[in-house]
Design a protein around this motif. Structure first.
Motif, PDB file in Angstrom:
ATOM      1  N   MET A   1       0.841  -1.187   0.000  1.00  0.00           N
ATOM      2  CA  MET A   1       0.000   0.000   0.000  1.00  0.00           C
ATOM      3  C   MET A   1       0.875   1.234   0.000  1.00  0.00           C
ATOM      4  O   MET A   1       1.686   1.414   0.900  1.00  0.00           O
ATOM      5  CB  MET A   1      -0.927  -0.020   1.224  1.00  0.00           C
ATOM      6  N   GLY A   2       0.703   2.080  -0.957  1.00  0.00           N
ATOM      7  CA  GLY A   2       1.412   3.339  -0.981  1.00  0.00           C
ATOM      8  C   GLY A   2       0.660   4.381  -0.180  1.00  0.00           C
ATOM      9  O   GLY A   2      -0.454   4.170   0.289  1.00  0.00           O
ATOM     10  N   THR A   3       1.240   5.549   0.010  1.00  0.00           N
ATOM     11  CA  THR A   3       0.574   6.617   0.747  1.00  0.00           C
ATOM     12  C   THR A   3       1.037   7.961   0.216  1.00  0.00           C
ATOM     13  O   THR A   3       2.209   8.149  -0.104  1.00  0.00           O
ATOM     14  CB  THR A   3       0.851   6.525   2.256  1.00  0.00           C
ATOM     15  N   SER A   4       0.079   8.894   0.132  1.00  0.00           N
ATOM     16  CA  SER A   4       0.410  10.269  -0.229  1.00  0.00           C
ATOM     17  C   SER A   4       0.320  11.176   0.983  1.00  0.00           C
ATOM     18  O   SER A   4       0.565  12.375   0.887  1.00  0.00           O
ATOM     19  CB  SER A   4      -0.540  10.764  -1.323  1.00  0.00           C
ATOM     20  N   ALA A   5      -0.048  10.597   2.159  1.00  0.00           N
ATOM     21  CA  ALA A   5      -0.128  11.385   3.377  1.00  0.00           C
ATOM     22  C   ALA A   5       1.268  11.848   3.788  1.00  0.00           C
ATOM     23  O   ALA A   5       2.271  11.214   3.477  1.00  0.00           O
ATOM     24  CB  ALA A   5      -0.773  10.556   4.487  1.00  0.00           C
ATOM     25  N   THR A   6       1.290  12.955   4.507  1.00  0.00           N
ATOM     26  CA  THR A   6       2.570  13.521   4.935  1.00  0.00           C
ATOM     27  C   THR A   6       2.871  13.090   6.358  1.00  0.00           C
ATOM     28  O   THR A   6       2.127  13.426   7.288  1.00  0.00           O
ATOM     29  CB  THR A   6       2.531  15.054   4.861  1.00  0.00           C
ATOM     30  N   PRO A   7       3.973  12.373   6.573  1.00  0.00           N
ATOM     31  CA  PRO A   7       4.318  11.931   7.928  1.00  0.00           C
ATOM     32  C   PRO A   7       5.077  13.015   8.685  1.00  0.00           C
ATOM     33  O   PRO A   7       5.613  13.956   8.092  1.00  0.00           O
ATOM     34  CB  PRO A   7       5.212  10.721   7.669  1.00  0.00           C
ATOM     35  N   ASP A   8       5.143  12.856  10.002  1.00  0.00           N
ATOM     36  CA  ASP A   8       6.001  13.739  10.790  1.00  0.00           C
ATOM     37  C   ASP A   8       7.474  13.512  10.434  1.00  0.00           C
ATOM     38  O   ASP A   8       8.248  14.467  10.326  1.00  0.00           O
ATOM     39  CB  ASP A   8       5.808  13.462  12.293  1.00  0.00           C
ATOM     40  N   ALA A 341      10.600  -8.501   6.296  1.00  0.00           N
ATOM     41  CA  ALA A 341       9.942  -7.403   5.592  1.00  0.00           C
ATOM     42  C   ALA A 341       8.565  -7.885   5.139  1.00  0.00           C
ATOM     43  O   ALA A 341       8.036  -8.865   5.670  1.00  0.00           O
ATOM     44  CB  ALA A 341      10.806  -6.937   4.429  1.00  0.00           C
ATOM     45  N   SER A 342       7.992  -7.220   4.143  1.00  0.00           N
ATOM     46  CA  SER A 342       6.606  -7.520   3.764  1.00  0.00           C
ATOM     47  C   SER A 342       6.416  -8.951   3.303  1.00  0.00           C
ATOM     48  O   SER A 342       5.328  -9.528   3.468  1.00  0.00           O
ATOM     49  CB  SER A 342       6.143  -6.552   2.679  1.00  0.00           C
ATOM     50  N   THR A 343       7.441  -9.561   2.727  1.00  0.00           N
ATOM     51  CA  THR A 343       7.332 -10.959   2.307  1.00  0.00           C
ATOM     52  C   THR A 343       6.986 -11.848   3.492  1.00  0.00           C
ATOM     53  O   THR A 343       6.233 -12.827   3.349  1.00  0.00           O
ATOM     54  CB  THR A 343       8.650 -11.437   1.680  1.00  0.00           C
ATOM     55  N   GLU A 344       7.525 -11.530   4.673  1.00  0.00           N
ATOM     56  CA  GLU A 344       7.255 -12.343   5.856  1.00  0.00           C
ATOM     57  C   GLU A 344       5.993 -11.896   6.598  1.00  0.00           C
ATOM     58  O   GLU A 344       5.078 -12.696   6.812  1.00  0.00           O
ATOM     59  CB  GLU A 344       8.450 -12.280   6.821  1.00  0.00           C
ATOM     60  N   HIS A 345       5.922 -10.611   6.984  1.00  0.00           N
ATOM     61  CA  HIS A 345       4.822 -10.184   7.854  1.00  0.00           C
ATOM     62  C   HIS A 345       3.691  -9.487   7.109  1.00  0.00           C
ATOM     63  O   HIS A 345       2.644  -9.212   7.698  1.00  0.00           O
ATOM     64  CB  HIS A 345       5.331  -9.286   8.982  1.00  0.00           C
ATOM     65  N   GLY A 346       3.886  -9.168   5.826  1.00  0.00           N
ATOM     66  CA  GLY A 346       2.802  -8.635   5.010  1.00  0.00           C
ATOM     67  C   GLY A 346       2.603  -7.135   5.061  1.00  0.00           C
ATOM     68  O   GLY A 346       1.646  -6.623   4.471  1.00  0.00           O
ATOM     69  N   ILE A 347       3.489  -6.398   5.737  1.00  0.00           N
ATOM     70  CA  ILE A 347       3.324  -4.957   5.894  1.00  0.00           C
ATOM     71  C   ILE A 347       4.421  -4.232   5.117  1.00  0.00           C
ATOM     72  O   ILE A 347       5.610  -4.405   5.401  1.00  0.00           O
ATOM     73  CB  ILE A 347       3.387  -4.547   7.382  1.00  0.00           C
ATOM     74  N   GLN A 348       4.023  -3.425   4.164  1.00  0.00           N
ATOM     75  CA  GLN A 348       5.002  -2.697   3.366  1.00  0.00           C
ATOM     76  C   GLN A 348       5.681  -1.606   4.190  1.00  0.00           C
ATOM     77  O   GLN A 348       5.098  -1.019   5.099  1.00  0.00           O
ATOM     78  CB  GLN A 348       4.338  -2.080   2.140  1.00  0.00           C
ATOM     79  N   ARG A 349       6.947  -1.353   3.851  1.00  0.00           N
ATOM     80  CA  ARG A 349       7.773  -0.303   4.452  1.00  0.00           C
ATOM     81  C   ARG A 349       8.026  -0.519   5.948  1.00  0.00           C
ATOM     82  O   ARG A 349       8.306   0.421   6.667  1.00  0.00           O
ATOM     83  CB  ARG A 349       7.182   1.088   4.185  1.00  0.00           C
TER      84      ARG A 349
END
Length: 378
Positions: A1-8, A341-349
């Motif tokens: 999942m990508g994001t265009s939100a701005t992080p701190d 990484a995502s291959t193991e736990h499924g969460i991108q980045r």
């Protein structure tokens, strides 16, 4: 999942041991705004500051494993980094000694693994060869690893911290992560207690490199239901110092034992001798030096005299202890690093590191590049 939100913050690394600092420096060098969150009051207060400070050659580990690959790559990177950043390091070489004919088969396995992993500088030594290099050492056969060395681990961590701060990053101490969620907009929301006050930040990328703290942090990280983080075991190792003047020029290692590389003789950069670590499985983080009734001293003396028969009586003094986060109890060289990484736990980045023990110090800069590549792939 990508994001265009701005992080701190673009990238947050949890853990300011040598691994977390190396990863943060790598991300900062790539232009990412990078913060390191550390629960202790200073950097490198746990596993990173309680080791033998050895630069390993990469001879023990199964070929193709992360330990083998990242140790061999990391060794070259670490020597170069130390040279370029004024960190004290020295190629002193190491002897891995067999003290009986039965142990020579273990040396054969080590030599085969080393060659398969790209370590091509090992040299076979007979009894007389060993005596010429180290007259006090008793062995029937040995391997010389000339590219093994020692490094000032504290100086290394300070240099990495300076790299982070010079690239507009920050190391936030006394900050204990309490929870992490992945929001619907794709950002990581990190709840923490910082200097006694609750706080929350968001980040686009998250790297969990908390060492011993991964026992608590791992279950808090976002994951798919199919995934369970590795359970860590704590192996406490005791180190003794030597009261006498050193007569050794090389590191001396026996053949590996269950849970570790044996009670070895190492040198610091001033030439002082220390012995250890042993392996004691414990249930929680506890750095007490346990030598009730002198039983540990006696066991160390027995182990050392197998390869150094001339160890004087009463020459050992209690030094310090370190705790290694192991994924499983058993062989020191069978269990690999777990860098998920995502291959193991499924969460991108999200990259999470478990069981980063020896040769973690040697591998640190290579681990950093590996983790950055995992983020880039997401």
């Amino acid at each position: 999942m990508g994001t265009s939100a701005t992080p701190d913050i673009e990238t947050v690394v949890i853990g300011a041991g040598v691994i977390g600092l190396a990863i943060a420096a790598e991300c900062a060098e790539a232009g990412q705004q990078t913060y390191v969150l550390e629960r202790q009051a200073a950097i490198g207060q746990e596993t990173s500051s309680r080791s033998s400070e050895v630069i390993h050659a990469g001879i023990y580990y199964p070929p193709g494993s992360l330990k083998a690959r990242l140790c061999v790559e990391g060794k070259s990177l670490l020597y170069a980094y130390a040279r370029d950043h004024g960190v004290a390091a020295r190629r002193v070489g190491k002897l891995v000694v067999a003290t009986s004919e039965a142990e020579t088969a273990v040396l054969d396995v080590i030599a085969q693994r080393a060659k398969a992993s790209g370590v091509d500088d090992l040299q076979w030594l007979g009894t007389s060869d060993v005596r010429k290099l180290e007259p006090a050492i008793s062995s029937v056969k040995a391997l010389l690893s000339p590219s093994t060395g020692i490094v000032d681990s504290h100086g290394l961590m300070q240099a990495l911290a300076s790299d982070i701060e010079n690239r507009s990053g920050a190391i936030v101490l006394q900050t204990d992560v309490q929870n992490v969620i992945r929001r619907a907009d794709g950002l990581f929301e990190i709840d923490m207690v910082s200097s006694g006050a609750p706080a929350r930040i968001t980040a686009r990328n998250l790297i969990a490199a908390a060492g011993l703290g991964m026992t608590k942090l791992g279950p808090l990280l976002p994951r798919e239901m199919r995934y369970l983080p590795p359970a860590l075991q704590f192996a406490r190792g005791h180190y003794f110092t030597y009261r006498g003047k050193s007569e050794f020029q090389h590191l001396i290692y026996p053949v590996p034992v269950e849970g570790g590389l044996g009670t070895h003789l190492t040198l610091d950069l001033e030439g002082n001798v220390r012995f250890g670590p042993d392996v004691e499985w414990i249930e929680s983080i506890d750095y007490r030096f346990d030598d009730r009734h002198g039983s540990r001293t006696a066991e160390f003396e027995r182990s050392i005299r197998r390869y150094w028969p001339g160890l004087p009586d009463g020459a050992l003094s209690p030094g310090y202890t370190g705790i290694r986060p192991k994924i499983a109890r058993g062989s020191a060289i069978a269990e690999d690093f777990a860098i998920h990484a995502s291959t193991e736990h499924g969460i991108q980045r999200l990259v999470a590191l478990y069981g980063i023990e020896s040769p973690g110090l040697t591998s640190s800069l290579a681990i950093a590049k590996y983790c950055k590549a995992l983020l880039d792939a997401n």
